[in-house]
Scaffold this motif. Sequence first.
Motif, PDB file in Angstrom:
ATOM      1  N   TYR A  32      13.197  26.687  37.860  1.00  0.00           N
ATOM      2  CA  TYR A  32      13.263  27.051  36.495  1.00  0.00           C
ATOM      3  C   TYR A  32      13.490  29.054  36.111  1.00  0.00           C
ATOM      4  O   TYR A  32      15.102  29.171  36.200  1.00  0.00           O
ATOM      5  CB  TYR A  32      11.849  27.018  35.161  1.00  0.00           C
ATOM      6  N   ALA A  33      12.526  29.776  36.410  1.00  0.00           N
ATOM      7  CA  ALA A  33      12.654  31.068  36.682  1.00  0.00           C
ATOM      8  C   ALA A  33      14.033  31.139  37.680  1.00  0.00           C
ATOM      9  O   ALA A  33      15.202  32.218  37.619  1.00  0.00           O
ATOM     10  CB  ALA A  33      11.270  31.878  37.228  1.00  0.00           C
ATOM     11  N   THR A  34      14.630  30.858  38.519  1.00  0.00           N
ATOM     12  CA  THR A  34      15.706  31.599  39.779  1.00  0.00           C
ATOM     13  C   THR A  34      16.523  30.461  38.785  1.00  0.00           C
ATOM     14  O   THR A  34      17.736  31.284  38.986  1.00  0.00           O
ATOM     15  CB  THR A  34      15.366  30.441  40.921  1.00  0.00           C
ATOM     16  N   HIS A  35      16.822  29.444  38.031  1.00  0.00           N
ATOM     17  CA  HIS A  35      18.143  29.201  37.400  1.00  0.00           C
ATOM     18  C   HIS A  35      18.245  30.135  36.334  1.00  0.00           C
ATOM     19  O   HIS A  35      19.124  30.269  35.875  1.00  0.00           O
ATOM     20  CB  HIS A  35      17.641  27.711  37.008  1.00  0.00           C
ATOM     21  N   LEU A  36      17.211  30.856  35.720  1.00  0.00           N
ATOM     22  CA  LEU A  36      17.569  31.937  34.477  1.00  0.00           C
ATOM     23  C   LEU A  36      17.872  32.797  35.519  1.00  0.00           C
ATOM     24  O   LEU A  36      18.391  33.186  34.500  1.00  0.00           O
ATOM     25  CB  LEU A  36      16.394  31.886  33.626  1.00  0.00           C
ATOM     26  N   LEU A  37      17.548  33.305  36.284  1.00  0.00           N
ATOM     27  CA  LEU A  37      18.225  34.979  36.498  1.00  0.00           C
ATOM     28  C   LEU A  37      19.702  34.527  37.254  1.00  0.00           C
ATOM     29  O   LEU A  37      20.301  35.148  37.051  1.00  0.00           O
ATOM     30  CB  LEU A  37      17.028  35.385  37.676  1.00  0.00           C
ATOM     31  N   ASN A  38      19.627  33.413  37.710  1.00  0.00           N
ATOM     32  CA  ASN A  38      21.041  33.537  39.072  1.00  0.00           C
ATOM     33  C   ASN A  38      21.961  33.560  37.315  1.00  0.00           C
ATOM     34  O   ASN A  38      23.614  33.536  38.029  1.00  0.00           O
ATOM     35  CB  ASN A  38      21.164  32.271  39.492  1.00  0.00           C
ATOM     36  N   ASN A  39      21.622  32.782  36.657  1.00  0.00           N
ATOM     37  CA  ASN A  39      22.697  33.121  35.141  1.00  0.00           C
ATOM     38  C   ASN A  39      22.519  33.452  33.653  1.00  0.00           C
ATOM     39  O   ASN A  39      23.063  33.712  33.057  1.00  0.00           O
ATOM     40  CB  ASN A  39      22.432  31.133  34.559  1.00  0.00           C
ATOM     41  N   GLY A  40      21.827  34.775  34.568  1.00  0.00           N
ATOM     42  CA  GLY A  40      21.909  36.059  33.641  1.00  0.00           C
ATOM     43  C   GLY A  40      20.831  36.544  32.811  1.00  0.00           C
ATOM     44  O   GLY A  40      21.074  37.087  32.135  1.00  0.00           O
ATOM     45  N   ALA A  41      19.478  35.472  32.686  1.00  0.00           N
ATOM     46  CA  ALA A  41      18.986  36.083  31.905  1.00  0.00           C
ATOM     47  C   ALA A  41      18.048  37.255  32.361  1.00  0.00           C
ATOM     48  O   ALA A  41      17.583  37.686  33.623  1.00  0.00           O
ATOM     49  CB  ALA A  41      17.956  34.561  31.786  1.00  0.00           C
ATOM     50  N   PRO A  42      18.057  37.963  32.149  1.00  0.00           N
ATOM     51  CA  PRO A  42      16.981  39.738  32.015  1.00  0.00           C
ATOM     52  C   PRO A  42      15.521  38.874  32.386  1.00  0.00           C
ATOM     53  O   PRO A  42      15.337  38.878  32.093  1.00  0.00           O
ATOM     54  CB  PRO A  42      17.138  40.023  30.741  1.00  0.00           C
ATOM     55  N   LEU A  43      15.385  39.949  33.731  1.00  0.00           N
ATOM     56  CA  LEU A  43      13.976  39.554  34.013  1.00  0.00           C
ATOM     57  C   LEU A  43      12.600  39.646  32.254  1.00  0.00           C
ATOM     58  O   LEU A  43      11.786  38.539  32.959  1.00  0.00           O
ATOM     59  CB  LEU A  43      13.456  41.479  35.077  1.00  0.00           C
ATOM     60  N   GLU A  44      13.127  40.209  32.081  1.00  0.00           N
ATOM     61  CA  GLU A  44      11.734  40.470  30.995  1.00  0.00           C
ATOM     62  C   GLU A  44      11.615  38.935  29.876  1.00  0.00           C
ATOM     63  O   GLU A  44      10.688  38.746  29.366  1.00  0.00           O
ATOM     64  CB  GLU A  44      12.322  41.585  30.375  1.00  0.00           C
ATOM     65  N   VAL A  45      12.470  38.477  30.186  1.00  0.00           N
ATOM     66  CA  VAL A  45      13.092  37.451  29.145  1.00  0.00           C
ATOM     67  C   VAL A  45      11.906  36.662  30.119  1.00  0.00           C
ATOM     68  O   VAL A  45      11.117  35.014  29.443  1.00  0.00           O
ATOM     69  CB  VAL A  45      13.993  37.212  28.934  1.00  0.00           C
ATOM     70  N   ILE A  46      12.818  36.139  31.294  1.00  0.00           N
ATOM     71  CA  ILE A  46      11.352  35.095  32.401  1.00  0.00           C
ATOM     72  C   ILE A  46      10.274  35.296  32.581  1.00  0.00           C
ATOM     73  O   ILE A  46       9.222  34.803  32.524  1.00  0.00           O
ATOM     74  CB  ILE A  46      12.908  34.857  33.500  1.00  0.00           C
ATOM     75  N   GLN A  47      10.353  36.908  32.234  1.00  0.00           N
ATOM     76  CA  GLN A  47       8.608  37.352  32.070  1.00  0.00           C
ATOM     77  C   GLN A  47       8.245  36.971  30.952  1.00  0.00           C
ATOM     78  O   GLN A  47       7.061  36.160  30.904  1.00  0.00           O
ATOM     79  CB  GLN A  47       8.003  39.073  32.766  1.00  0.00           C
ATOM     80  N   SER A  48       8.710  36.478  30.055  1.00  0.00           N
ATOM     81  CA  SER A  48       7.096  36.022  28.418  1.00  0.00           C
ATOM     82  C   SER A  48       7.756  34.852  28.589  1.00  0.00           C
ATOM     83  O   SER A  48       6.541  33.877  28.411  1.00  0.00           O
ATOM     84  CB  SER A  48       8.813  36.827  27.433  1.00  0.00           C
ATOM     85  N   LEU A  49       8.805  33.650  29.332  1.00  0.00           N
ATOM     86  CA  LEU A  49       8.817  32.414  29.337  1.00  0.00           C
ATOM     87  C   LEU A  49       7.865  31.970  30.284  1.00  0.00           C
ATOM     88  O   LEU A  49       7.416  30.879  30.165  1.00  0.00           O
ATOM     89  CB  LEU A  49      10.292  32.607  29.255  1.00  0.00           C
ATOM     90  N   LEU A  50       7.241  32.725  31.589  1.00  0.00           N
ATOM     91  CA  LEU A  50       6.633  32.334  32.019  1.00  0.00           C
ATOM     92  C   LEU A  50       5.043  32.778  32.135  1.00  0.00           C
ATOM     93  O   LEU A  50       4.245  32.128  32.693  1.00  0.00           O
ATOM     94  CB  LEU A  50       7.152  32.378  33.218  1.00  0.00           C
ATOM     95  N   GLY A  51       5.062  33.290  30.875  1.00  0.00           N
ATOM     96  CA  GLY A  51       3.843  34.525  30.389  1.00  0.00           C
ATOM     97  C   GLY A  51       3.063  34.977  31.841  1.00  0.00           C
ATOM     98  O   GLY A  51       2.127  35.104  31.687  1.00  0.00           O
ATOM     99  N   HIS A  52       3.969  36.123  32.713  1.00  0.00           N
ATOM    100  CA  HIS A  52       3.580  37.193  33.106  1.00  0.00           C
ATOM    101  C   HIS A  52       3.131  38.257  32.389  1.00  0.00           C
ATOM    102  O   HIS A  52       4.311  38.561  31.525  1.00  0.00           O
ATOM    103  CB  HIS A  52       4.251  37.212  34.675  1.00  0.00           C
TER     104      HIS A  52
END
Length: 77
Positions: A32-52
Amino acid sequence: MSIAQMRYIIKPISNRAGINKTIHPHQLRHSYATHLLNNGAPLEVIQSLLGHEKSETTRIYAQLSGRLRQEFYRKYF
């Protein structure tokens, strides 16, 4: 939802999809995190979605795919 409950749900889905190996919830989280990043999602958004709390933790999950890494290498080097 517990990890055991997730495994209970994932197993029949992976069987129906023809996946002949055990799929773990952690693998889905990583994908999930890798696909988001590879498709242009900012790291901060992924961080928030994963709860880190720390972005360093998110970077462990969100590694660029080999294909994208090669494209960036060709583009910038």
